[in-house]
Design an enzyme around this catalytic site. Structure first.
Site, short mmCIF file in Angstrom:
data_model
loop_
_atom_site.label_atom_id
_atom_site.label_comp_id
_atom_site.label_asym_id
_atom_site.label_seq_id
_atom_site.Cartn_x
_atom_site.Cartn_y
_atom_site.Cartn_z
CE1 TYR A 17 75.56 -9.14 -25.84
CE2 TYR A 17 77.89 -8.87 -26.32
CZ TYR A 17 76.75 -8.46 -25.67
OH TYR A 17 76.79 -7.36 -24.85
CE1 TYR A 144 77.07 -3.71 -24.56
CE2 TYR A 144 79.32 -2.85 -24.46
CZ TYR A 144 78.41 -3.86 -24.21
OH TYR A 144 78.82 -5.02 -23.61
CG ASP A 245 81.59 3.89 -20.80
OD1 ASP A 245 82.77 3.48 -20.70
OD2 ASP A 245 80.65 3.16 -21.15
CE LYS A 274 85.91 -2.53 -24.65
NZ LYS A 274 85.79 -3.97 -24.87
#
Length: 428
Positions: A17, A144, A245, A274
């Protein structure tokens, strides 16, 4: 040499980003050990982010390093197409032991975003095999789920950096996000928007996807467990698969091994990543029920149409195995509880600060929501000068430290967060 490296980086290398022409600060890390990062100038800083939630046991952990060393002497990689290996088999056995009992089939993938792609493909292929035309996904605003195209199609369409793709991505259905927070008194009216949309669109919704309890990059919000519990009931009522998720929340971060345990529910599809390898290598997994897997196998394709080159990478699977062994020793429970206690003790008083709108803590997650957007570049420099690595975004300062962090280091993080509020690093 350091200046040349940083100049080259700034000129040629993209970071997450970031602009390639107008970059924020970038700091050169030369090594990492435990909870510390060592910069090229010799400065040691406490990592308050655990490399975006992943390095739960700290850097350079002996057991994890040993697992990698043992495996690399045998093979670092072999294709998973037509070949299998013990690290993958062992990992999948362990995952079935620690995840909900209704989940029985596993797809090993590369990253969190790819796991979301696969989960969404699973639901589409499921309905396709049943000769039912369902192509939409229902989720909530402020979510997200990653940066790939399917993933951004279920991430918030207005409040994320992905809105520039809105004219080309799949158009999905977004309910209002929950407003009742984790510790508030539950009221069923919080579910009204979701309930109306699932009823109205039940014949076109292929699946529902949610981050359980914690909305991460969408605003670090913690919603009430009853919301997720009721979403599960509605998915059952309308026979719509539920995708959970847990990429960010899995493996103890919230105080439960998986955040969905707060609601005592399980999804029909589960995405994890992760912390799966404790931040050592990239790996994710998608788990689903035997029923869904069998239906997909009856489709015209007769298989799940996805196959990454590095699927089931032996090196990543080997270190994930060791990570799960460590988690099963249950030290993480006390570690995360201690972090939660300290974060609440040291951050809650900031609720009264004139620049703060809200402070919230859950497990090893501490969030200070500010009233004003943060000057990220200046704030980053402030944290580095105070020997802390924290990466704020928008109006949020948050910390997700490694579980091994000691009390004094955690106190240092919260103290510097408090000091940062009295700087001019805000946009009024």
């Amino acid at each position: 040499m350091k200046e040349k490296d940083l100049f080259f980086d700034k000129k040629h290398i993209w970071h997450p980003y970031e602009s390639i022409t107008n970059t924020n600060n970038c700091f050169l890390v030369t090594s990492a050990k435990g909870i510390f990062l060592k910069l090229s100038n010799g400065q040691k800083i406490i990592d308050g982010m655990s490399s975006w939630w992943s390095v739960i046991h700290g850097y350079n952990h002996k057991r994890l390093n040993l697992a990698l060393n043992k495996q690399i002497k045998k093979m670092s990689h072999v294709m998973f197409g037509g070949i299998t290996h013990k690290p993958a088999i062992s990992l999948c056995r362990k995952l079935l032991e620690i995840t909900p009992k209704n989940l029985d089939c596993i797809f090993l993938a590369d990253s969190g975003s790819v796991a979301i792609e696969i989960a969404m493909k699973m639901t589409l292929q499921y309905w396709n095999a049943l000769n039912v035309n369902k192509t939409k996904f229902l989720t909530i605003k402020n979510g997200y789920h990653g940066d790939t195209f399917f993933a951004i199609s279920v991430s918030d369409p207005l409040n994320s950096k992905h809105k520039i793709y809105n004219n080309v991505i799949l158009k999905n259905i977004f309910a209002e996000s929950p407003v009742i927070s984790f510790d508030d008194i539950w009221n069923n009216t919080d579910l009204k928007s979701f309930e109306e949309l699932i009823c109205k669109n039940q014949h076109s919704i292929a699946g529902v996807i949610l981050e359980p309890i914690v909305q991460g990059a969408g605003g670090m919000k913690f919603y009430h467990p009853n919301y997720l519990k009721n979403v599960r009931k509605l998915c059952n009522l309308y026979n719509i698969p539920l995708i959970i998720d847990e990429i960010a929340t899995g493996f103890g971060r919230t105080g439960k091994l998986f955040a969905s345990e707060y609601s005592n529910i399980s999804g029909d599809i589960l995405c994890i990543g992760k912390a799966l390898t404790a931040g050592m290598l990239t790996l994710s997994a998608v788990l689903t029920t035997r029923y869904i897997a069998d239906i997909i196998s009856c489709s015209k394709a007769q298989c799940l149409m996805h196959g990454p080159t590095y699927m089931g990478n032996p090196l990543a699977c080997a270190v994930a195995n060791e990570n799960i062994k460590m988690l099963k020793e249950n030290k993480w429970k006390k570690q995360v509880k201690n972090i939660e206690i300290e974060l609440k003790k040291n951050l809650k008083s900031l609720s009264n600060h004139p620049k703060v709108s809200n402070v919230r803590v859950l497990g090893a997650i501490g969030v200070v929501e500010c009233l004003y957007p943060i000057k990220i570049k200046k704030m980053q420099s402030f944290f580095i000068k105070n020997h802390i690595w924290i990466k704020p975004f928008k109006n949020l300062i948050y910390t997700t430290p490694a579980y091994i962090i000691d009390k004094d280091s955690l106190k240092k993080i919260t103290k510097v967060i408090a000091l940062s509020l009295d700087t001019d690093n805000f946009i009024y």
